[in-house]
Design an enzyme around this catalytic site. Structure first.
Site, PDB file in Angstrom:
ATOM      1  N   LYS A 250      -4.834   0.847 -33.063  1.00 17.73           N
ATOM      2  CA  LYS A 250      -5.858   0.833 -32.018  1.00 17.73           C
ATOM      3  C   LYS A 250      -6.941   1.867 -32.337  1.00 17.73           C
ATOM      4  CE  LYS A 250      -2.532  -0.679 -28.446  1.00 17.73           C
ATOM      5  NZ  LYS A 250      -1.697  -0.216 -27.295  1.00 17.73           N
TER       6      LYS A 250
ATOM      7  N   TYR B 107      -3.895 -10.283 -24.727  1.00 17.72           N
ATOM      8  CA  TYR B 107      -2.813  -9.874 -23.821  1.00 17.72           C
ATOM      9  C   TYR B 107      -2.332 -11.018 -22.932  1.00 17.72           C
ATOM     10  CZ  TYR B 107      -2.683  -5.105 -25.425  1.00 17.72           C
ATOM     11  OH  TYR B 107      -2.508  -4.000 -26.212  1.00 17.72           O
TER      12      TYR B 107
ATOM     13  N   ARG C 191       8.982  -2.601 -33.910  1.00 16.25           N
ATOM     14  CA  ARG C 191       9.023  -1.974 -32.569  1.00 16.25           C
ATOM     15  C   ARG C 191       9.828  -0.674 -32.616  1.00 16.25           C
ATOM     16  NH1 ARG C 191       5.818  -4.126 -28.250  1.00 16.25           N
ATOM     17  NH2 ARG C 191       7.415  -3.698 -26.712  1.00 16.25           N
TER      18      ARG C 191
ATOM     19  N   THR D 140       6.433   2.437 -25.102  1.00 18.00           N
ATOM     20  CA  THR D 140       5.015   2.337 -24.724  1.00 18.00           C
ATOM     21  C   THR D 140       4.374   3.678 -24.364  1.00 18.00           C
ATOM     22  OG1 THR D 140       5.504   0.139 -23.851  1.00 18.00           O
ATOM     23  CG2 THR D 140       3.435   1.133 -23.154  1.00 18.00           C
TER      24      THR D 140
ATOM     25  N   ARG E 174       4.615   6.594 -31.996  1.00 19.81           N
ATOM     26  CA  ARG E 174       4.080   7.037 -30.701  1.00 19.81           C
ATOM     27  C   ARG E 174       4.664   8.388 -30.279  1.00 19.81           C
ATOM     28  NH1 ARG E 174       4.630   1.079 -27.869  1.00 19.81           N
ATOM     29  NH2 ARG E 174       2.559   0.262 -28.364  1.00 19.81           N
TER      30      ARG E 174
ATOM     31  N   ASN F 278      -1.836   4.864 -27.175  1.00 24.55           N
ATOM     32  CA  ASN F 278      -0.566   5.010 -27.891  1.00 24.55           C
ATOM     33  C   ASN F 278      -0.620   4.491 -29.332  1.00 24.55           C
ATOM     34  OD1 ASN F 278      -0.719   2.336 -27.288  1.00 24.55           O
ATOM     35  ND2 ASN F 278       1.114   2.263 -26.005  1.00 24.55           N
TER      36      ASN F 278
ATOM     37  N   HIS G  45      -0.467  -1.349 -31.356  1.00 24.51           N
ATOM     38  CA  HIS G  45       0.093  -2.531 -30.694  1.00 24.51           C
ATOM     39  C   HIS G  45       1.057  -3.179 -31.677  1.00 24.51           C
ATOM     40  CE1 HIS G  45       0.756  -6.463 -28.954  1.00 24.51           C
ATOM     41  NE2 HIS G  45       0.516  -6.946 -30.161  1.00 24.51           N
TER      42      HIS G  45
ATOM     43  N   GLU H 292       0.088 -14.351 -31.538  1.00 25.48           N
ATOM     44  CA  GLU H 292      -0.850 -13.252 -31.823  1.00 25.48           C
ATOM     45  C   GLU H 292      -1.427 -13.348 -33.238  1.00 25.48           C
ATOM     46  OE1 GLU H 292       1.085  -9.938 -28.780  1.00 25.48           O
ATOM     47  OE2 GLU H 292       1.354  -9.677 -30.931  1.00 25.48           O
TER      48      GLU H 292
HETATM   49  P1  ATP Z   1       1.594  -3.121 -27.066  1.00 26.94           P
HETATM   50  O1  ATP Z   1       1.624  -4.524 -26.477  1.00 26.94           O
HETATM   51  O2  ATP Z   1       0.216  -2.510 -27.112  1.00 26.94           O
HETATM   52  O3  ATP Z   1       2.365  -3.007 -28.352  1.00 26.94           O
HETATM   53  P2  ATP Z   1       3.705  -2.447 -25.356  1.00 26.94           P
HETATM   54  O4  ATP Z   1       4.242  -3.818 -25.644  1.00 26.94           O
HETATM   55  O5  ATP Z   1       4.580  -1.272 -25.633  1.00 26.94           O
HETATM   56  O6  ATP Z   1       2.379  -2.172 -26.094  1.00 26.94           O
HETATM   57  P3  ATP Z   1       2.567  -3.515 -22.911  1.00 26.94           P
HETATM   58  O7  ATP Z   1       3.332  -3.526 -21.632  1.00 26.94           O
HETATM   59  O8  ATP Z   1       2.365  -4.780 -23.640  1.00 26.94           O
HETATM   60  O9  ATP Z   1       3.200  -2.377 -23.853  1.00 26.94           O
HETATM   61  O10 ATP Z   1       1.146  -2.839 -22.590  1.00 26.94           O
HETATM   62  C1  ATP Z   1       0.079  -2.983 -23.462  1.00 26.94           C
HETATM   63  C2  ATP Z   1      -0.682  -1.677 -23.591  1.00 26.94           C
HETATM   64  O11 ATP Z   1      -1.312  -1.375 -22.344  1.00 26.94           O
HETATM   65  C3  ATP Z   1       0.148  -0.442 -23.899  1.00 26.94           C
HETATM   66  O12 ATP Z   1       0.389  -0.284 -25.270  1.00 26.94           O
HETATM   67  C4  ATP Z   1      -0.730   0.661 -23.353  1.00 26.94           C
HETATM   68  O13 ATP Z   1      -1.772   0.996 -24.272  1.00 26.94           O
HETATM   69  C5  ATP Z   1      -1.367   0.016 -22.142  1.00 26.94           C
HETATM   70  N1  ATP Z   1      -0.665   0.255 -20.888  1.00 26.94           N
HETATM   71  C6  ATP Z   1       0.488  -0.359 -20.502  1.00 26.94           C
HETATM   72  N2  ATP Z   1       0.866   0.032 -19.265  1.00 26.94           N
HETATM   73  C7  ATP Z   1      -0.080   0.911 -18.849  1.00 26.94           C
HETATM   74  C8  ATP Z   1      -0.268   1.686 -17.661  1.00 26.94           C
HETATM   75  N3  ATP Z   1       0.583   1.616 -16.645  1.00 26.94           N
HETATM   76  N4  ATP Z   1      -1.343   2.501 -17.570  1.00 26.94           N
HETATM   77  C9  ATP Z   1      -2.215   2.551 -18.586  1.00 26.94           C
HETATM   78  N5  ATP Z   1      -2.095   1.856 -19.731  1.00 26.94           N
HETATM   79  C10 ATP Z   1      -1.050   1.054 -19.880  1.00 26.94           C
HETATM   80 MG    MG Z   2       3.108  -5.576 -25.452  1.00 24.17          MG
END
Ligand code: ATP
Ligand code: MG
Length: 199
Positions: free
Chosen positions: A12, A52, A117, A123, A134, A154, A157, A168
């Site tokens: 990112k 997303y 992962r 996350t 992370r 973080n 992705h 994706e």
């Molecule tokens: P990614 O899909 O980016 O690999 P992830 O699968 O661990 O991450 P997701 O639940 O898909 O997490 O959320 C996507 C992204 O949205 C996270 O990586 C983070 O950058 C952001 N994010 C998720 N939850 C929150 C939150 N509550 N507040 C702010 N940002 C968030």
């Molecule tokens: Mg995700």
């Protein structure tokens, strides 16, 4: 066992700005997984939103994760409805991921999604394990991200499941941008008897 499982990984904009491209690629590369796609560009907000929403269950699972993270720390989540919480997150994500160049990659190999992962970590960097990308390279939390009305930064992705990865990869790469090639190391990783080494 699918030795050609794929995972989409994005470095990112914060990861690019922190100078972590090489470090991140090194961590995935040394597992033996094969890099089959790689490019850099600035995605639009609309492109990020589509990414997303590829998984129809994303809003529910993302919202629940956020709410549970607050509860696990004994705090009241700012939004109690998972769908509403995820919609708020999505708005912030659009500006985060479209704020600068990202590096998009496709990694391929046995259990690629799970392995990636594991190396990436949970996350929220505040609670993600030491030794993960992370956990090692940043310190962000849901709490400060909410206070500042922004996304949790973080670095990475990574696809959440092989099915998600398939969608994706199609979203980020054209077929002709993905390489089909033999990687010498795979001959050892997937070899049965290791009987071809000695002369
Ligand atoms: P990614 O899909 O980016 O690999 P992830 O699968 O661990 O991450 P997701 O639940 O898909 O997490 O959320 C996507 C992204 O949205 C996270 O990586 C983070 O950058 C952001 N994010 C998720 N939850 C929150 C939150 N509550 N507040 C702010 N940002 C968030
Ligand atoms: Mg995700």
């Amino acid at each position: 066992m699918n030795k050609k499982e794929r995972s989409l990984v994005l470095i990112k904009p914060d990861g690019v700005q922190r100078g972590l491209i090489g470090e991140v690629i090194k961590r995935y590369e040394r597992t033996g997984l094969k890099l089959v796609g790689l490019k850099m560009f600035v995605p639009t907000a609309d492109f990020v939103k589509k990414h997303y929403l590829l998984d129809p269950g994303w809003k529910q699972s993302n919202g629940e994760k956020t709410i549970n993270a607050y509860k696990a720390k004994g705090q009241e989540p700012p939004i109690s409805d998972p769908i509403k919480a995820a919609e708020k997150t999505l708005g912030r994500l659009k500006s985060y991921i479209s704020s600068g160049p990202v590096v998009a990659m496709v990694w391929q190999g046995m259990n690629a999604v799970e392995v990636i992962r594991k190396i990436t970590g949970g996350t929220e960097p505040r609670t993600s394990d030491i030794g993960t990308i992370r956990g090692d390279f940043t310190i962000d939390s849901y709490e400060i991200a909410d206070l500042d009305d922004r996304s949790v930064r973080n670095i990475i992705h990574a696809s959440g499941s092989p099915k998600e990865a398939e969608m994706e990869v199609k979203h980020w790469f054209e077929d002709e941008e993905l390489m089909n090639y033999r990687l010498v190391g795979e001959e050892i990783l997937y070899d049965v008897n290791l009987d071809g080494i000695l002369e």
